[in-house]
Scaffold this active site. Structure first.
Site, PDB file in Angstrom:
ATOM      1  N   HIS A  31      -8.630   0.981  15.484  1.00  0.00           N
ATOM      2  CA  HIS A  31      -9.581   1.929  16.076  1.00  0.00           C
ATOM      3  C   HIS A  31     -11.046   1.570  15.769  1.00  0.00           C
ATOM      4  O   HIS A  31     -11.951   2.015  16.454  1.00  0.00           O
ATOM      5  CB  HIS A  31      -9.244   3.381  15.707  1.00  0.00           C
ATOM      6  CG  HIS A  31      -9.720   3.798  14.348  1.00  0.00           C
ATOM      7  ND1 HIS A  31      -9.005   3.545  13.214  1.00  0.00           N
ATOM      8  CD2 HIS A  31     -10.827   4.462  13.947  1.00  0.00           C
ATOM      9  CE1 HIS A  31      -9.656   4.026  12.175  1.00  0.00           C
ATOM     10  NE2 HIS A  31     -10.776   4.600  12.587  1.00  0.00           N
ATOM     11  N   GLU A  66     -14.910   5.605   1.614  1.00  0.00           N
ATOM     12  CA  GLU A  66     -14.530   6.974   2.004  1.00  0.00           C
ATOM     13  C   GLU A  66     -14.597   7.857   0.776  1.00  0.00           C
ATOM     14  O   GLU A  66     -14.207   7.425  -0.316  1.00  0.00           O
ATOM     15  CB  GLU A  66     -13.106   6.988   2.550  1.00  0.00           C
ATOM     16  CG  GLU A  66     -12.952   6.245   3.853  1.00  0.00           C
ATOM     17  CD  GLU A  66     -11.519   6.326   4.355  1.00  0.00           C
ATOM     18  OE1 GLU A  66     -11.244   7.180   5.212  1.00  0.00           O
ATOM     19  OE2 GLU A  66     -10.686   5.553   3.871  1.00  0.00           O
ATOM     20  N   HIS A 102      -9.270  -3.442   9.705  1.00  0.00           N
ATOM     21  CA  HIS A 102     -10.658  -3.045   9.985  1.00  0.00           C
ATOM     22  C   HIS A 102     -11.680  -4.025   9.383  1.00  0.00           C
ATOM     23  O   HIS A 102     -12.607  -4.465  10.057  1.00  0.00           O
ATOM     24  CB  HIS A 102     -10.951  -1.649   9.435  1.00  0.00           C
ATOM     25  CG  HIS A 102     -10.005  -0.584   9.921  1.00  0.00           C
ATOM     26  ND1 HIS A 102      -9.438  -0.588  11.174  1.00  0.00           N
ATOM     27  CD2 HIS A 102      -9.535   0.541   9.319  1.00  0.00           C
ATOM     28  CE1 HIS A 102      -8.668   0.481  11.317  1.00  0.00           C
ATOM     29  NE2 HIS A 102      -8.710   1.181  10.198  1.00  0.00           N
TER      30      HIS A 102
END
Ligand code: BG6
Length: 490
Positions: free
Chosen positions: A179, A217, A241
């Protein structure tokens, strides 16, 4: 990236795993916006599949509550009605042949021109799903299959899944999702590099000293303990990613914005990363796991105390590694990659540090590792800062670091579709540019193999770090060995 590719014909979109976390939190809210902003999607019908819910109304009430939560003040009851009219639910167990026969009848009744299967399930059941799609001939005709990451848990598992899927679907009908490739800011990386003249002449080993790529994160693993235990940060973030971001920074200009031209260039970069020996992996990789600590003023528990985490778990929630890209452009330039849960803030950032001038006639700025740095922020803000040395007023030759700030969100003031919304629309339109090809995926697993083996053989190399810190102590040492520092320490 064929931005203008149009949707042609009626389609059916079948979502496996529609009751899962990803579907409820990301995919369905993204589809809601996709329907809202793309009137042509009304030509489609969406079938949500799950084995745990039987009541369709209850299921869609749950979907609605997630969409309301994600869209917040932006929820629109009329759009919801439109969205709902395009959706149905079917109970399906991936191991039950009869369920696929029912699915087949449902799909055939719709007479679609295109059939899309989105597998938002554990990769463990991909083979069952593909087997039943093939058995019922649902893989035939104009079809697309979408596979969520991580695809496999290592190279051989990924190859096995790829083989099963490729026996049923040609490669140009397989959409492997990462994504991050759907994020506007990530696509903008290519535009920055290949749509501007001034960066490219500097974009090489002669001028660039190092590259840092961080995805941090502040959240922990929320309710995903069982999933995360088997995965860890390497498989969850670095194999996909982070390596994809590295490719966008390091790749040569593709000859066109076509899926294979882009993917060929990314593949060349992955192939240029030398595979580590055991000793090299040990020297260049840091694995960490968060201990208890404070995030935004709140006490948070250690990973080992999270729900569904094994008592003595050795799963890493942090990984940092240094890689080289051995080609003419990048020989000798270190690429430092890191990602972790429970770090001080959510942030995705690329830092390009340039070499110093060949001969200093001024005193360079104090405490600046490199006077010239380009910091590209991918999230939460989409902006870019160029650090330079400037002379402060007065009789001094001691330069000071100043920055030129460019805020893309402000300057390109338009709606930004979420990564999933963008990718879902691309799948429906049949544009493969932002999806990962089989050879890329396998190459990325090859790079990760020595790291995985290192961790398996030496589970105790895992270092604890305090939640709310920037990771284990050794992650700083990794850069200090090269007389470098992570960006936030400078
Ligand atoms: C997913 C990982 O791929 O990416 C998650 O499975 C992670 O663990 C997420 O939280 C981060 O994505 P984003 O878009 O929020 O940076």
């Amino acid at each position: 990236m064929q931005f203008s590719k149009q949707l042609s014909g009626k389609f059916v979109f079948v979502l496996f795993g529609a009751t899962g976390d990803l579907a409820l939190n990301k995919l369905l809210p993204a589809l809601y916006n996709a329907v809202r902003f793309n009137p042509s999607l009304a030509q489609g019908h969406f079938i949500c599949l799950g084995r745990s819910i039987t009541d369709e109304d209850k299921y869609f009430a749950t979907v609605k509550s997630y969409i309301e939560k994600v869209s917040q003040t932006d929820f629109d009851a009329d759009i919801w009605q439109k969205f709902r009219s395009l959706f149905s639910f079917l109970k399906l167990d991936a191991q039950t042949a009869a369920d696929f026969d029912i699915l087949k009848r449902r799909i055939e009744a719709l007479q679609p021109d295109v059939k899309i299967y989105y597998l938002s399930t554990s990769p463990k059941i991909f083979p069952d799903i593909v087997h039943h799609l093939t058995r019922t001939s649902l893989n035939e005709g104009n079809t697309r299959i979408v596979l969520e990451k991580p695809l496999g848990s290592n190279l051989s598992a990924a190859q096995k899944i790829n083989k099963i899927v490729q026996n049923a679907f040609p490669e140009d009908q397989i959409y492997r999702i990462d994504h991050y490739l759907g994020k506007e800011s990530v696509q903008n990386l290519m535009a920055l590099r290949f749509g501007n003249r001034f960066l490219e002449p500097l974009w090489n080993r002669i001028h660039i000293r190092s590259v840092q790529i961080t995805i941090a994160e502040d959240i922990g693993i929320s309710s995903r303990g069982a999933f995360y235990e088997d995965i860890g940060a390497l498989r969850d973030m670095m194999q996909n990613h982070l390596l994809q971001l590295l490719c966008f920074i390091a790749m040569e200009p593709p000859y066109a914005l076509t899926p294979d031209a882009i993917r060929d260039e990314k593949l060349k970069i992955l192939r240029s990363i030398p595979l580590y020996t055991h000793d090299e992996a040990l020297k260049n990789t840091i694995f960490g796991q968060y201990a208890e600590g404070m995030i935004n003023g709140q006490a948070v528990p250690a990973y080992l105390k999270e729900a569904e985490v094994k008592e003595n778990s050795k799963t890493e929630t942090y990984i940092a590694a240094k890689f080289l890209v051995s080609n003419w452009r990048w020989a000798g330039v270190p690429f430092y990659l890191r990602t972790g849960k429970r770090l001080p803030k959510k942030l995705a950032e690329i830092v390009i540090s340039f070499r110093s001038v060949p001969h200093n006639i001024f005193m360079p700025p104090l405490n600046a590792e490199a006077p010239n740095k380009l910091v590209i922020n991918l999230q939460p803000h989409d902006d870019m800062r160029l650090y330079m040395a400037a002379k402060p007023p007065g009789a001094t030759s001691q330069l000071q670091q100043v920055s030129l700030n460019l805020n893309f969100t402000k300057q390109l003031n338009q709606r930004r579709p979420s990564a999933y919304e963008r990718l879902l629309c691309d799948i429906i339109r049949g544009d493969l540019s932002l999806f990962v090809r089989q050879d890329e995926l396998e190459e990325a697993w090859k790079i990760m193999t020595p790291l995985l083996e290192l961790k398996e053989k030496n589970p105790d190399i895992l270092e604890a770090y305090r939640a709310g810190s920037w990771g284990p102590e050794s992650s700083h040492v990794l850069l200090e060995k090269d007389r470098a520092k992570w960006h936030e320490e400078q």
